[in-house]
Design a protein around this motif. Structure first.
Motif, PDB file in Angstrom:
ATOM      1  N   TRP A   1       0.830  -1.207   0.000  1.00 29.25           N
ATOM      2  CA  TRP A   1       0.000   0.000   0.000  1.00 29.25           C
ATOM      3  C   TRP A   1       0.865   1.256   0.000  1.00 29.25           C
ATOM      4  CZ3 TRP A   1      -3.708  -2.056   4.335  1.00 29.25           C
ATOM      5  CH2 TRP A   1      -4.598  -2.982   3.763  1.00 29.25           C
ATOM      6  N   GLU A   2       1.967   1.233   0.753  1.00 25.01           N
ATOM      7  CA  GLU A   2       2.843   2.405   0.771  1.00 25.01           C
ATOM      8  C   GLU A   2       3.448   2.657  -0.609  1.00 25.01           C
ATOM      9  OE1 GLU A   2       6.684   4.346   3.097  1.00 25.01           O
ATOM     10  OE2 GLU A   2       6.038   2.309   3.598  1.00 25.01           O
ATOM     11  N   ALA A   3       3.912   1.596  -1.250  1.00 28.91           N
ATOM     12  CA  ALA A   3       4.496   1.742  -2.581  1.00 28.91           C
ATOM     13  C   ALA A   3       3.448   2.231  -3.582  1.00 28.91           C
ATOM     14  CB  ALA A   3       5.092   0.416  -3.047  1.00 28.91           C
ATOM     15  N   ALA A   4       2.250   1.672  -3.514  1.00 27.05           N
ATOM     16  CA  ALA A   4       1.177   2.084  -4.432  1.00 27.05           C
ATOM     17  C   ALA A   4       0.765   3.524  -4.170  1.00 27.05           C
ATOM     18  CB  ALA A   4      -0.018   1.145  -4.281  1.00 27.05           C
ATOM     19  N   TRP A   5       0.683   3.907  -2.906  1.00 24.78           N
ATOM     20  CA  TRP A   5       0.329   5.290  -2.553  1.00 24.78           C
ATOM     21  C   TRP A   5       1.392   6.265  -3.053  1.00 24.78           C
ATOM     22  CZ3 TRP A   5       3.076   8.637   0.651  1.00 24.78           C
ATOM     23  CH2 TRP A   5       2.442   9.837   0.956  1.00 24.78           C
ATOM     24  N   ALA A   6       2.662   5.922  -2.859  1.00 21.86           N
ATOM     25  CA  ALA A   6       3.743   6.792  -3.326  1.00 21.86           C
ATOM     26  C   ALA A   6       3.674   6.971  -4.835  1.00 21.86           C
ATOM     27  CB  ALA A   6       5.097   6.215  -2.909  1.00 21.86           C
ATOM     28  N   HIS A   7       3.392   5.892  -5.554  1.00 24.19           N
ATOM     29  CA  HIS A   7       3.265   5.963  -7.008  1.00 24.19           C
ATOM     30  C   HIS A   7       2.118   6.891  -7.394  1.00 24.19           C
ATOM     31  CE1 HIS A   7       2.237   4.724 -11.098  1.00 24.19           C
ATOM     32  NE2 HIS A   7       3.444   4.184 -11.205  1.00 24.19           N
ATOM     33  N   ARG A   8       0.988   6.741  -6.727  1.00 23.71           N
ATOM     34  CA  ARG A   8      -0.181   7.569  -7.041  1.00 23.71           C
ATOM     35  C   ARG A   8       0.094   9.046  -6.795  1.00 23.71           C
ATOM     36  NH1 ARG A   8      -5.318   6.899  -3.312  1.00 23.71           N
ATOM     37  NH2 ARG A   8      -3.964   8.157  -1.961  1.00 23.71           N
ATOM     38  N   GLU A   9       0.872   9.333  -5.749  1.00 20.85           N
ATOM     39  CA  GLU A   9       1.164  10.714  -5.381  1.00 20.85           C
ATOM     40  C   GLU A   9       2.320  11.315  -6.179  1.00 20.85           C
ATOM     41  OE1 GLU A   9      -0.760  12.458  -3.079  1.00 20.85           O
ATOM     42  OE2 GLU A   9      -1.977  10.652  -3.387  1.00 20.85           O
ATOM     43  N   GLY A  10       2.867  10.534  -7.116  1.00 22.02           N
ATOM     44  CA  GLY A  10       3.955  11.042  -7.937  1.00 22.02           C
ATOM     45  C   GLY A  10       5.302  11.051  -7.242  1.00 22.02           C
ATOM     46  N   LYS A  11       5.431  10.303  -6.155  1.00 27.72           N
ATOM     47  CA  LYS A  11       6.693  10.219  -5.424  1.00 27.72           C
ATOM     48  C   LYS A  11       7.565   9.104  -6.005  1.00 27.72           C
ATOM     49  CE  LYS A  11       4.440  11.729  -1.135  1.00 27.72           C
ATOM     50  NZ  LYS A  11       5.099  13.064  -1.056  1.00 27.72           N
ATOM     51  N   SER A  12       8.837   9.134  -5.705  1.00 32.53           N
ATOM     52  CA  SER A  12       9.748   8.115  -6.216  1.00 32.53           C
ATOM     53  C   SER A  12       9.442   6.749  -5.597  1.00 32.53           C
ATOM     54  CB  SER A  12      11.194   8.500  -5.894  1.00 32.53           C
ATOM     55  OG  SER A  12      12.076   7.433  -6.235  1.00 32.53           O
ATOM     56  N   VAL A  13       9.453   5.729  -6.446  1.00 34.25           N
ATOM     57  CA  VAL A  13       9.301   4.356  -5.956  1.00 34.25           C
ATOM     58  C   VAL A  13      10.570   3.554  -6.253  1.00 34.25           C
ATOM     59  CG1 VAL A  13       6.779   4.320  -6.106  1.00 34.25           C
ATOM     60  CG2 VAL A  13       8.147   3.669  -8.104  1.00 34.25           C
ATOM     61  N   ALA A  14      11.678   4.272  -6.471  1.00 33.25           N
ATOM     62  CA  ALA A  14      12.939   3.604  -6.799  1.00 33.25           C
ATOM     63  C   ALA A  14      13.361   2.622  -5.716  1.00 33.25           C
ATOM     64  CB  ALA A  14      14.040   4.640  -7.015  1.00 33.25           C
ATOM     65  N   ARG A  15      13.018   2.933  -4.458  1.00 33.11           N
ATOM     66  CA  ARG A  15      13.313   2.019  -3.364  1.00 33.11           C
ATOM     67  C   ARG A  15      12.096   1.188  -2.984  1.00 33.11           C
ATOM     68  NH1 ARG A  15      15.648   4.416   2.206  1.00 33.11           N
ATOM     69  NH2 ARG A  15      16.954   5.476   0.655  1.00 33.11           N
ATOM     70  N   LEU A  16      10.942   1.820  -2.934  1.00 29.99           N
ATOM     71  CA  LEU A  16       9.747   1.138  -2.439  1.00 29.99           C
ATOM     72  C   LEU A  16       9.301  -0.004  -3.341  1.00 29.99           C
ATOM     73  CD1 LEU A  16       7.602   4.117  -1.122  1.00 29.99           C
ATOM     74  CD2 LEU A  16       8.441   2.188   0.232  1.00 29.99           C
ATOM     75  N   ALA A  17       9.367   0.184  -4.665  1.00 29.15           N
ATOM     76  CA  ALA A  17       8.888  -0.863  -5.574  1.00 29.15           C
ATOM     77  C   ALA A  17       9.701  -2.142  -5.443  1.00 29.15           C
ATOM     78  CB  ALA A  17       8.884  -0.354  -7.014  1.00 29.15           C
ATOM     79  N   PRO A  18      11.052  -2.097  -5.542  1.00 27.82           N
ATOM     80  CA  PRO A  18      11.808  -3.337  -5.345  1.00 27.82           C
ATOM     81  C   PRO A  18      11.697  -3.885  -3.927  1.00 27.82           C
ATOM     82  CG  PRO A  18      13.304  -1.471  -5.653  1.00 27.82           C
ATOM     83  CD  PRO A  18      11.926  -0.994  -5.983  1.00 27.82           C
ATOM     84  N   MET A  19      11.586  -2.985  -2.933  1.00 31.14           N
ATOM     85  CA  MET A  19      11.387  -3.464  -1.558  1.00 31.14           C
ATOM     86  C   MET A  19      10.089  -4.253  -1.448  1.00 31.14           C
ATOM     87  SD  MET A  19      12.600  -0.227   0.793  1.00 31.14           S
ATOM     88  CE  MET A  19      11.620  -0.796   2.174  1.00 31.14           C
ATOM     89  N   ALA A  20       9.039  -3.728  -2.068  1.00 35.82           N
ATOM     90  CA  ALA A  20       7.737  -4.390  -1.978  1.00 35.82           C
ATOM     91  C   ALA A  20       7.787  -5.778  -2.605  1.00 35.82           C
ATOM     92  CB  ALA A  20       6.672  -3.531  -2.659  1.00 35.82           C
ATOM     93  N   LYS A  21       8.359  -5.872  -3.800  1.00 36.65           N
ATOM     94  CA  LYS A  21       8.403  -7.192  -4.439  1.00 36.65           C
ATOM     95  C   LYS A  21       9.284  -8.156  -3.656  1.00 36.65           C
ATOM     96  CE  LYS A  21       9.025  -9.858  -8.631  1.00 36.65           C
ATOM     97  NZ  LYS A  21       9.687 -10.974  -7.948  1.00 36.65           N
ATOM     98  N   LEU A  22      10.440  -7.681  -3.206  1.00 35.03           N
ATOM     99  CA  LEU A  22      11.347  -8.549  -2.450  1.00 35.03           C
ATOM    100  C   LEU A  22      10.675  -9.073  -1.189  1.00 35.03           C
ATOM    101  CD1 LEU A  22      14.239  -9.695  -1.988  1.00 35.03           C
ATOM    102  CD2 LEU A  22      14.740  -7.571  -0.760  1.00 35.03           C
ATOM    103  N   PHE A  23      10.138  -8.170  -0.386  1.00 35.16           N
ATOM    104  CA  PHE A  23       9.580  -8.570   0.902  1.00 35.16           C
ATOM    105  C   PHE A  23       8.314  -9.402   0.732  1.00 35.16           C
ATOM    106  CE2 PHE A  23       7.158  -8.063   4.818  1.00 35.16           C
ATOM    107  CZ  PHE A  23       8.121  -8.303   5.780  1.00 35.16           C
ATOM    108  N   CYS A  24       7.440  -8.979  -0.172  1.00 39.24           N
ATOM    109  CA  CYS A  24       6.154  -9.674  -0.325  1.00 39.24           C
ATOM    110  C   CYS A  24       6.328 -11.064  -0.927  1.00 39.24           C
ATOM    111  CB  CYS A  24       5.209  -8.840  -1.168  1.00 39.24           C
ATOM    112  SG  CYS A  24       4.721  -7.285  -0.398  1.00 39.24           S
TER     113      CYS A  24
END
Length: 383
Positions: free
Chosen positions: A292-315
């Motif tokens: 949800w944090e990664a998706a929210w950051a994407h929606r808000e136009g924030k960088s997901v350079a860290r959150l996107a790979p973190m999300a896939k790795l952890f999930c």
């Protein structure tokens, strides 16, 4: 970060969950295992009618233009049902690449058919014995005037037989980032498909290109940078899918633990097994929040350079660990094909290795969190 979902989002999630329960049952999942086409007709038709095949397309192209939070909610429900079919490869990855790299005329020609589900586009990216980064793309696209000539082999091309077009990554120069994307007709002369087998029993192909001529107009702009951005979107939705699959695997196991008895009581009453399920729920809930944090950051136009790979790795790790615990709780039954838990267990491991594996994701995250001006980070993915 606002984690309050709107009434419309709750309705959307309920609609998708109902669709999955009706059209992506375990019987459908089993039917699609090793299927040559891999597209369940009922599920794909329902996705099209609900607009899900155009969920990432703007309305002017026949889509419904959902944001990443909406899409993550959808993908969590698809994960619950292990929904088979080319939705991710075509409606997410291919749509994302074409949105960034094609002309308005090309979009007008391709998107209405992709949004309706009539046109399927399958990415052809990975190569035998090569990695996930730009140097992993060694297949050549030689410029021959108004055409490019492709020669090489791609593996793990999901739903290639169902696709009318392939989105092919090929090298156009010798520099590390000299990689471009091409739209190639699946039935073009010189294209050969060979079905592959996998631990998930899904539908994927090895595709061989022998002197395949592609019009220069079919080369997308943006090159490797385009592909990188598309994969970041894909990481978020793959993570959401993993969360849904893990939660459903645990729900199946909780029901089993309440019904299966040993020594005159349900096996869920034994502390060791109860703690397994508790640990799994903690991991899944944490993974869900990260999605949800990664998706929210994407929606808000924030960088997901860290959150996107973190999300896939952890999930994906949480999914693999949770389904492994669920297998153990099922005991010997869990490893028989008759029980559904093995469907989740096999797919959890494969998901860790597809669309960027754990080592590549760790390289990407470490390169972002460390001071790259002070230390050299070996990141084979980013140039």
């Amino acid at each position: 970060m606002d984690l309050k979902f709107t009434e419309e989002q709750h309705i959307l999630r309920d609609m998708v969950r109902s669709m999955v329960e009706d059209h992506s049952t375990t019987a459908v999942v089993r039917e699609m295992e090793h299927d040559k086409i891999g597209v369940p007709t009922g599920l794909w038709q329902q996705m099209s009618e609900m607009g899900l095949t155009g969920m990432m397309l703007p309305e002017e192209y026949g889509g419904i233009g959902l944001d990443m939070v909406d899409c993550a909610l959808i993908y969590e429900e698809l994960g619950r049902g292990l929904a088979p079919g080319p939705h991710f490869v075509s409606s997410v990855i291919a749509v994302g690449a074409i949105s960034r790299g094609c002309s308005e005329q090309q979009k007008a020609e391709l998107f209405p058919a992709m949004g309706s589900g009539e046109l399927i586009v399958a990415p052809a990216w990975l190569e035998p014995d090569n990695g996930f980064g730009p140097l992993g793309v060694q297949m050549r696209a030689e410029n021959d005037g108004d055409t490019f000539v492709l020669n090489g082999v791609k593996r793990h091309v999901f739903y290639a037989r169902a696709a009318q077009k392939l989105l092919v990554l090929a090298r156009t120069g010798d520099a590390e980032a000299d990689v471009d994307l091409f739209l190639v007709d699946t039935d073009a002369e010189g294209v050969t498909l060979e079905q592959q087998r996998s631990m998930a029993y899904d539908t994927q192909y090895k595709v061989t290109f022998t002197d395949v001529a592609v019009p220069a107009a079919n080369k997308l702009s943006g090159g490797w940078s385009n592909w990188h951005d598309v994969l970041m979107d894909g990481c978020i939705l793959q993570a959401a899918y993993a969360v849904g699959a893990a939660q459903q695997a645990l729900d199946i196991t909780v029901r089993y633990a309440n019904e299966r008895e040993q020594f005159d009581k349900p096996i869920g009453a034994f502390q060791a097994l109860a703690h397994y399920m508790a640990d799994a729920q903690v991991d899944i809930t944490g993974a869900q929040v990260l999605v949800w944090e990664a998706a929210w950051a994407h929606r808000e136009g924030k960088s997901v350079a860290r959150l996107a790979p973190m999300a896939k790795l952890f999930c994906c790790n949480a999914n693999r660990d949770a389904t492994a615990k669920c297998e153990q709780i099922h005991g010997g039954y869990g490893f028989t094909m008759e029980y559904d838990i093995q469907l989740y267990f096999r797919r959890a491991k494969q998901q860790q290795m597809n669309w960027l594996d754990s080592r590549t994701l760790e390289d990407m995250i470490s390169a972002d969190i460390l001071d790259t001006d002070a230390i050299t980070i070996v990141n084979p993915f980013k140039v």
